[in-house]
Design an enzyme around this catalytic site. Structure first.
Site, PDB file in Angstrom:
ATOM      1  N   HIS A   6       0.838  -1.223   0.000  1.00 50.65           N
ATOM      2  CA  HIS A   6       0.000   0.000   0.000  1.00 50.65           C
ATOM      3  C   HIS A   6       0.866   1.265   0.000  1.00 50.65           C
ATOM      4  CE1 HIS A   6      -3.312  -2.721   1.339  1.00 50.65           C
ATOM      5  NE2 HIS A   6      -2.339  -3.259   2.047  1.00 50.65           N
ATOM      6  N   SER A  26      15.235  22.074 -14.868  1.00 46.96           N
ATOM      7  CA  SER A  26      14.088  22.923 -15.151  1.00 46.96           C
ATOM      8  C   SER A  26      14.604  24.265 -15.642  1.00 46.96           C
ATOM      9  CB  SER A  26      13.265  23.121 -13.879  1.00 46.96           C
ATOM     10  OG  SER A  26      12.519  24.317 -13.966  1.00 46.96           O
ATOM     11  N   LYS A  74      16.041  21.920  -9.572  1.00 44.98           N
ATOM     12  CA  LYS A  74      15.364  20.689  -9.963  1.00 44.98           C
ATOM     13  C   LYS A  74      16.205  19.752 -10.824  1.00 44.98           C
ATOM     14  CE  LYS A  74      11.094  20.178 -10.288  1.00 44.98           C
ATOM     15  NZ  LYS A  74       9.754  20.156 -10.847  1.00 44.98           N
ATOM     16  N   GLU A 102       9.839   9.091 -16.410  1.00 43.14           N
ATOM     17  CA  GLU A 102       8.453   9.493 -16.661  1.00 43.14           C
ATOM     18  C   GLU A 102       7.995   9.077 -18.054  1.00 43.14           C
ATOM     19  OE1 GLU A 102       7.656  13.666 -14.762  1.00 43.14           O
ATOM     20  OE2 GLU A 102       9.791  13.500 -15.204  1.00 43.14           O
TER      21      GLU A 102
END
Ligand code: ARG
Length: 469
Positions: free
Chosen positions: A165, A286, A292, A299
């Protein structure tokens, strides 16, 4: 006999009974050459096998056969050197190759299409292509397994939280976690191998749908093209694409596995986790937030599963409800397969690269493994093993111990023996042996479990099974 283009605008290949030519729109919807040119090598290979068989069977003469074979080699050479001119008016790869062959060798070219049709031709070409794609993908997945195994070995004893979970459940090792993906990829390879076995029958000689009256030898062409046998039914041979569907299904399932690992990389690289760091080679910055490091490759691997699943769906829907035998709908079988092949190739390589370069923060992992009362199960097991308590009762006792630690805002290992005895008087000092995360993982020696030595044994077995060919 000459290979002359007819006077009318009708197709040189099939236009005998046609007066006019197709409209521009008809040509556009009908032509597949922009994508099926990828079948050129398989098409020429299949034609050469067919031609040799026709000569051996006495269906065409030696001289014509020799002219066709050398002409096909010349066409292959033109395509590979980039000088070949692909023509939309010739629809597909089969007619482009044959038309050029006619230009090169003249009338003999017209004999090549004896005892075959584009229907068995394309089915053969496509099986050959998908078989190559399966072999290529198997090699790429093997490389991914090698990357996972190397990292698993380095981290066979690196403790991290295991989750259910997405809640910390029990400590595991990072090596054990990576080995889960070695298993998944192994089954992906197994699915490809299974599908390859069923694919490996040759449609050539099924002709348009009914077979042929020429004395061909289908066993011979099948063997020459590396197939196990000819397809047993001519209608089925030209009209099923289940081999492509099985390949796409294997791709889709593999893509799902990759996307789960990609998702874990996204989570693990986040500032909140910081379990791992992707290398600069697999990270982007970024343009406005200098701090970042974005896991774009992960992704995109996660995202591209969507395409591959879509490719499987697309072909399933194309095939659904088609009457036997061939329908032109089946021309649309190729793009989903090409797209899935290209997508998988890229995603598998990206994943192998990310895994190879991954920087692991063992400190962070270990700290997280210790948080969240992850060794509670070990206390319960200890109560059963040492005190002979029934597991249900042990579970209850442990629950009260966890609540005590929670109330005090401390870890299980910070409780004193007196604290533990206030819950269960028969607990002894030895219980502290199982409270540490290292001891917890080391105790899980059951087959397939997370103990470092067990993981090392699993790595060795997996190397034998998957990497030694
Ligand atoms: N380009 C076609 C395909 O990919 C070749 C087969 C055409 N057959 C036919 N009967 N029109 O399916």
């Amino acid at each position: 006999m000459t290979a002359k283009i007819p006077e009318s605008r009708a197709s040189a290949m099939w236009g005998g009974r046609f007066e006019g030519g197709p409209s521009a729109i008809m040509q556009r919807i009908n032509a597949s050459i922009d994508f099926d040119r990828r079948l050129y090598a398989q098409d020429i290979r299949g034609s050469k096998a067919h031609c040799r068989m026709l000569v051996r069977q006495g269906v065409i003469g030696h001289d014509d056969g020799a002219a066709i074979l050398s002409g096909l080699d010349a066409v292959l050479q033109e395509i590979e050197s980039g000088t070949f001119v692909f023509r939309h008016d010739l629809e597909d790869i089969h007619m482009n190759v044959e038309a050029r062959l006619a230009e090169l060798v003249g009338a003999a070219a017209g004999r090549l299409h004896t005892a075959r049709s584009r229907n068995d031709q394309v089915a053969t070409d496509f099986r050959l292509w998908v078989r190559d794609a399966m072999d290529g993908m198997d090699g790429a997945l093997k490389d991914l397994q090698a990357a996972l195994l190397d990292r698993a070995e380095q981290h066979a004893a690196t403790v991290m939280p295991g989750f259910t979970h997405l809640q910390a459940a029990q400590p595991v090792t990072f090596g054990h976690h990576l080995m889960a993906y070695v298993e998944m990829v192994g089954r992906d390879r197994g699915r490809l191998a299974d599908a390859r076995r069923r694919l490996n029958e040759c449609p050539l000689g099924a002709a348009a749908l009914a077979g042929t009256s020429f004395p061909i030898d289908r066993h011979e062409t099948a063997a020459e093209l590396g197939f196990d046998r000819p397809c047993g039914n001519s209608l089925d041979a030209v009209s099923d694409r289940d081999f492509a569907l099985e390949f796409l299904a294997a791709c889709a399932i593999c893509a799902v596995h990759l996307s789960r690992l990609a998702e874990e990389l996204v989570v693990w690289t986040s500032a909140q986790f910081r379990f791992v760091k992707l290398s600069d080679a697999f990270t982007t910055g970024s343009s406005i937030m200098p701090q970042k490091r974005n896991p774009d490759a992960a992704e995109l691997v996660r995202a591209k599963a969507g395409r591959t699943i879509g490719d499987l769906n697309a072909l399933l829907v194309v095939m659904k409800g088609l009457p036997l035998a061939y329908s032109k709908d089946m021309q649309d079988d190729k793009e989903p397969v090409f797209e899935a092949t290209d997508t998988m190739e890229l995603c598998i390589a990206a994943m192998a690269g990310m895994i190879r370069d991954l920087e692991v923060d063992a400190e962070r992992m270990r700290a997280a493994a210790g948080a969240g009362f992850a060794t509670a199960t070990d206390i319960a097991d200890w109560l059963v093993r040492v005190l002979g308590m029934p597991f249900r009762q042990a579970h209850h006792v442990t629950g009260r111990i966890v609540r005590m630690a929670e109330d005090r805002g401390c870890g299980l290992e910070d409780l004193t023996l007196a604290d533990l005895r206030s819950v269960e008087p028969s607990i002894t000092r030895e219980v502290f042996d199982v409270l540490g995360v290292e001891r917890s993982v080391a105790s899980r020696t059951s087959f397939g479990g997370t103990a470092p030595d067990t993981v090392r044994a699993a790595i060795q077995a997996a190397r034998q099974r998957w990497l030694v060919t």
